[in-house]
Design an enzyme around this catalytic site. Structure first.
Site, PDB file in Angstrom:
ATOM      1  N   LYS A  96       0.832  -1.217   0.000  1.00  0.00           N
ATOM      2  CA  LYS A  96       0.000   0.000   0.000  1.00  0.00           C
ATOM      3  C   LYS A  96       0.863   1.263   0.000  1.00  0.00           C
ATOM      4  O   LYS A  96       0.673   2.172  -0.808  1.00  0.00           O
ATOM      5  CB  LYS A  96      -0.942   0.016   1.227  1.00  0.00           C
ATOM      6  CG  LYS A  96      -1.880  -1.184   1.303  1.00  0.00           C
ATOM      7  CD  LYS A  96      -2.828  -1.092   2.469  1.00  0.00           C
ATOM      8  CE  LYS A  96      -2.172  -1.177   3.836  1.00  0.00           C
ATOM      9  NZ  LYS A  96      -1.512  -2.469   4.122  1.00  0.00           N
ATOM     10  N   ARG A 172     -10.410  -0.044   8.057  1.00  0.00           N
ATOM     11  CA  ARG A 172      -9.996  -1.443   8.123  1.00  0.00           C
ATOM     12  C   ARG A 172     -10.835  -2.257   9.104  1.00  0.00           C
ATOM     13  O   ARG A 172     -10.461  -3.385   9.440  1.00  0.00           O
ATOM     14  CB  ARG A 172      -8.494  -1.591   8.358  1.00  0.00           C
ATOM     15  CG  ARG A 172      -7.958  -1.131   9.638  1.00  0.00           C
ATOM     16  CD  ARG A 172      -6.485  -1.546   9.757  1.00  0.00           C
ATOM     17  NE  ARG A 172      -5.588  -0.602   9.128  1.00  0.00           N
ATOM     18  CZ  ARG A 172      -4.302  -0.821   8.925  1.00  0.00           C
ATOM     19  NH1 ARG A 172      -3.756  -1.948   9.270  1.00  0.00           N
ATOM     20  NH2 ARG A 172      -3.553   0.101   8.375  1.00  0.00           N
ATOM     21  N   ARG A 207      11.540  -5.342   5.328  1.00  0.00           N
ATOM     22  CA  ARG A 207      11.262  -3.914   5.079  1.00  0.00           C
ATOM     23  C   ARG A 207      12.126  -3.008   5.959  1.00  0.00           C
ATOM     24  O   ARG A 207      12.348  -3.262   7.129  1.00  0.00           O
ATOM     25  CB  ARG A 207       9.796  -3.596   5.364  1.00  0.00           C
ATOM     26  CG  ARG A 207       9.545  -2.084   5.298  1.00  0.00           C
ATOM     27  CD  ARG A 207       8.113  -1.708   5.355  1.00  0.00           C
ATOM     28  NE  ARG A 207       7.356  -2.416   6.346  1.00  0.00           N
ATOM     29  CZ  ARG A 207       6.035  -2.485   6.349  1.00  0.00           C
ATOM     30  NH1 ARG A 207       5.342  -1.880   5.422  1.00  0.00           N
ATOM     31  NH2 ARG A 207       5.415  -3.140   7.289  1.00  0.00           N
ATOM     32  N   ARG A 236      10.651  -1.069  11.527  1.00  0.00           N
ATOM     33  CA  ARG A 236       9.497  -0.825  12.399  1.00  0.00           C
ATOM     34  C   ARG A 236       9.429  -1.870  13.505  1.00  0.00           C
ATOM     35  O   ARG A 236       9.752  -3.036  13.277  1.00  0.00           O
ATOM     36  CB  ARG A 236       8.205  -0.873  11.567  1.00  0.00           C
ATOM     37  CG  ARG A 236       7.846   0.461  10.981  1.00  0.00           C
ATOM     38  CD  ARG A 236       6.758   0.398   9.962  1.00  0.00           C
ATOM     39  NE  ARG A 236       5.593  -0.407  10.317  1.00  0.00           N
ATOM     40  CZ  ARG A 236       4.512  -0.517   9.535  1.00  0.00           C
ATOM     41  NH1 ARG A 236       4.464   0.133   8.385  1.00  0.00           N
ATOM     42  NH2 ARG A 236       3.493  -1.257   9.891  1.00  0.00           N
ATOM     43  N   ARG A 247      -0.956  -9.339  13.141  1.00  0.00           N
ATOM     44  CA  ARG A 247      -1.493  -8.339  12.192  1.00  0.00           C
ATOM     45  C   ARG A 247      -2.307  -9.018  11.093  1.00  0.00           C
ATOM     46  O   ARG A 247      -3.351  -8.513  10.682  1.00  0.00           O
ATOM     47  CB  ARG A 247      -0.333  -7.525  11.599  1.00  0.00           C
ATOM     48  CG  ARG A 247       0.285  -6.568  12.624  1.00  0.00           C
ATOM     49  CD  ARG A 247       1.661  -6.079  12.221  1.00  0.00           C
ATOM     50  NE  ARG A 247       1.667  -5.291  11.005  1.00  0.00           N
ATOM     51  CZ  ARG A 247       2.773  -4.992  10.323  1.00  0.00           C
ATOM     52  NH1 ARG A 247       3.952  -5.415  10.755  1.00  0.00           N
ATOM     53  NH2 ARG A 247       2.696  -4.248   9.235  1.00  0.00           N
TER      54      ARG A 247
HETATM   55  P1  AP5 Z   1       4.750  -1.454   1.929  1.00  0.00           P
HETATM   56  O1  AP5 Z   1       4.448  -0.638   0.732  1.00  0.00           O
HETATM   57  O2  AP5 Z   1       5.438  -0.801   3.077  1.00  0.00           O
HETATM   58  O3  AP5 Z   1       3.415  -2.221   2.424  1.00  0.00           O
HETATM   59  P2  AP5 Z   1       2.133  -1.702   3.218  1.00  0.00           P
HETATM   60  O4  AP5 Z   1       0.970  -2.409   2.629  1.00  0.00           O
HETATM   61  O5  AP5 Z   1       2.110  -0.208   3.256  1.00  0.00           O
HETATM   62  O6  AP5 Z   1       2.463  -2.318   4.627  1.00  0.00           O
HETATM   63  P3  AP5 Z   1       2.183  -1.833   6.119  1.00  0.00           P
HETATM   64  O7  AP5 Z   1       2.857  -2.881   6.969  1.00  0.00           O
HETATM   65  O8  AP5 Z   1       2.593  -0.417   6.324  1.00  0.00           O
HETATM   66  O9  AP5 Z   1       0.670  -2.008   6.254  1.00  0.00           O
HETATM   67  P4  AP5 Z   1      -0.067  -2.200   7.578  1.00  0.00           P
HETATM   68  O10 AP5 Z   1      -1.456  -2.075   7.115  1.00  0.00           O
HETATM   69  O11 AP5 Z   1       0.249  -3.434   8.318  1.00  0.00           O
HETATM   70  O12 AP5 Z   1       0.527  -1.073   8.517  1.00  0.00           O
HETATM   71  P5  AP5 Z   1       0.057   0.384   8.876  1.00  0.00           P
HETATM   72  O13 AP5 Z   1       1.257   1.228   8.909  1.00  0.00           O
HETATM   73  O14 AP5 Z   1      -1.105   0.809   8.055  1.00  0.00           O
HETATM   74  O15 AP5 Z   1       5.599  -2.718   1.432  1.00  0.00           O
HETATM   75  C1  AP5 Z   1       6.074  -3.680   2.348  1.00  0.00           C
HETATM   76  C2  AP5 Z   1       7.453  -4.202   1.886  1.00  0.00           C
HETATM   77  O16 AP5 Z   1       7.287  -4.922   0.667  1.00  0.00           O
HETATM   78  C3  AP5 Z   1       8.475  -3.083   1.606  1.00  0.00           C
HETATM   79  O17 AP5 Z   1       9.733  -3.509   2.013  1.00  0.00           O
HETATM   80  C4  AP5 Z   1       8.411  -2.889   0.082  1.00  0.00           C
HETATM   81  O18 AP5 Z   1       9.651  -2.456  -0.428  1.00  0.00           O
HETATM   82  C5  AP5 Z   1       8.057  -4.305  -0.387  1.00  0.00           C
HETATM   83  N1  AP5 Z   1       7.208  -4.302  -1.571  1.00  0.00           N
HETATM   84  C6  AP5 Z   1       6.148  -3.480  -1.834  1.00  0.00           C
HETATM   85  N2  AP5 Z   1       5.587  -3.804  -3.012  1.00  0.00           N
HETATM   86  C7  AP5 Z   1       6.313  -4.864  -3.495  1.00  0.00           C
HETATM   87  C8  AP5 Z   1       6.201  -5.683  -4.663  1.00  0.00           C
HETATM   88  N3  AP5 Z   1       5.242  -5.457  -5.583  1.00  0.00           N
HETATM   89  N4  AP5 Z   1       7.085  -6.694  -4.820  1.00  0.00           N
HETATM   90  C9  AP5 Z   1       8.042  -6.927  -3.880  1.00  0.00           C
HETATM   91  N5  AP5 Z   1       8.203  -6.188  -2.749  1.00  0.00           N
HETATM   92  C10 AP5 Z   1       7.328  -5.184  -2.561  1.00  0.00           C
HETATM   93  O19 AP5 Z   1      -0.516   0.170  10.343  1.00  0.00           O
HETATM   94  C11 AP5 Z   1       0.355  -0.138  11.422  1.00  0.00           C
HETATM   95  C12 AP5 Z   1      -0.458  -0.290  12.694  1.00  0.00           C
HETATM   96  O20 AP5 Z   1      -1.152   0.944  12.981  1.00  0.00           O
HETATM   97  C13 AP5 Z   1      -1.566  -1.351  12.669  1.00  0.00           C
HETATM   98  O21 AP5 Z   1      -1.073  -2.632  12.969  1.00  0.00           O
HETATM   99  C14 AP5 Z   1      -2.495  -0.816  13.751  1.00  0.00           C
HETATM  100  O22 AP5 Z   1      -2.020  -1.086  15.036  1.00  0.00           O
HETATM  101  C15 AP5 Z   1      -2.443   0.693  13.535  1.00  0.00           C
HETATM  102  N6  AP5 Z   1      -3.463   1.183  12.599  1.00  0.00           N
HETATM  103  C16 AP5 Z   1      -3.244   1.795  11.410  1.00  0.00           C
HETATM  104  N7  AP5 Z   1      -4.410   2.104  10.821  1.00  0.00           N
HETATM  105  C17 AP5 Z   1      -5.388   1.686  11.650  1.00  0.00           C
HETATM  106  C18 AP5 Z   1      -6.814   1.717  11.581  1.00  0.00           C
HETATM  107  N8  AP5 Z   1      -7.465   2.218  10.508  1.00  0.00           N
HETATM  108  N9  AP5 Z   1      -7.513   1.195  12.608  1.00  0.00           N
HETATM  109  C19 AP5 Z   1      -6.893   0.672  13.685  1.00  0.00           C
HETATM  110  N10 AP5 Z   1      -5.541   0.602  13.806  1.00  0.00           N
HETATM  111  C20 AP5 Z   1      -4.789   1.107  12.795  1.00  0.00           C
END
Ligand code: AP5
Length: 291
Positions: A96, A172, A207, A236, A247
């Protein structure tokens, strides 16, 4: 105008108007003509090396040839005068954040990552950050009550209204989707990145993020360009094999209900191909709904 939930949290002292903002960032940020109308939560995200981030992301995208000739035009020209309203969803590490950088670059939308906002709040030690930290460290979702009001308020701010927005990581849960719907917030496109769980674990543990540019790397799939960058990369605290299991459980418990709220505007994309290929599919889908 604050939402009732945020107002209630304000009254209870759970959030403050500066809840997402480290005071040091506010002090360091001079209010220019262009940013003086932005909220504290916007300023926190823009305070750190905004120029460096933009330059880095542009050149990164350009090197990969994934920026269209329209990239230098204003967002309104790209989107036919319409401010795009986009949601991107998918499992942890489905890509994402990687895709959001490219979408933002092309369409000029405001990227709203609830994960980034919450991490900034934790780093700043605000009340919201203190409430969110334990949930995030455990890989669990933070309570709906904490995040819903903040997002709704942010969407009403002038930059989101004028430029459009890209919600990353929200909604989500079914409650978050319902909160948006009952506030009358609708999107043009719901992009869902499909990636199997076994691929996600490898992506999570590899990552790394550059704290200076915000750029996302992977030690195998997208390694840093030089030793200097490598030396400053950060991992992270929730990017461990143990925490990604939690997660993923949280994700699977909610995903079908969230997707069910957007069946009419949903676009499912294979997130296992190369980032530039994923990006091309996404942009074709967005272009088709913005005409
Ligand atoms: P990356 O692009 O970083 O993936 P991402 O989908 O953004 O992953 P996140 O881990 O950030 O998503 P998340 O939903 O778990 O975390 P968030 O920060 O929202 O890519 C990942 C890796 O893969 C990178 O190394 C990249 O280089 C590689 N990659 C990307 N595309 C690729 C491809 N096509 N091929 C190969 N490699 C690739 O949330 C964190 C925490 O915050 C949650 O756990 C929760 O506690 C809280 N939180 C956030 N939002 C909410 C909400 N709405 N409600 C409640 N709690 C929330």
């Amino acid at each position: 105008m604050k939402s009732p939930i945020t107002s209630l949290l304000l009254i209870l002292g759970i959030v403050s108007t500066n809840a997402f903002v480290p005071q040091s960032s506010l002090q360091k940020t001079s209010l220019t003509q262009s940013n003086k109308n932005l909220s504290p939560s916007t300023l926190i995200l823009e305070a750190s090396s905004a120029k460096a981030k933009k330059a880095s992301r542009s050149s990164w995208a350009e090197r990969r040839g994934i920026i269209s000739p329209y990239a230098s035009e204003s967002s309104n020209e790209v989107s036919g005068g319409k401010a795009p309203k986009l949601i991107i969803a998918g499992a942890p590490a489905s890509g994402k954040g990687t895709q959001c950088e490219l979408i933002k670059e092309k369409y000029g939308v405001v990227h709203l990552s609830t994960g980034d906002m919450l991490r900034a709040a934790v780093a700043a030690g605000t009340e919201v950050g203190k409430m969110a930290k334990d949930f995030m460290d455990a890989g669990k979702l933070v309570p709906d009550e904490v995040i819903i009001g903040v997002v709704k308020d942010r969407l009403e701010e002038s930059d989101c209204v004028e430029c459009g927005w890209l919600l990353d990581g929200f909604p989500r849960t079914p409650a978050q989707a319902e909160a948006l719907a009952s506030a009358g917030v609708t999107a043009d496109c719901f992009i869902f990145l499909n990636v199997p769980d076994e691929v996600l674990v490898e992506r999570v543990v590899g990552r790394r993020t550059d704290p200076e540019t915000g750029k996302i790397y992977h030690m195998t799939f997208s390694p840093p360009e030089d030793e200097e960058i490598l030396a400053r990369l950060e991992q992270r605290s929730d990017d461990t094999e143990e925490k990604v299991k939690v997660r993923l459980e949280q994700f699977h418990a909610n995903v079908e209900a969230v997707k069910g709220s957007y069946t009419d505007i949903a676009v499912e994309v294979d997130g296992t191909s190369k980032p530039e290929e994923v990006s091309q599919t996404i942009m074709r889908a967005i272009d088709s709904v913005l005409v």
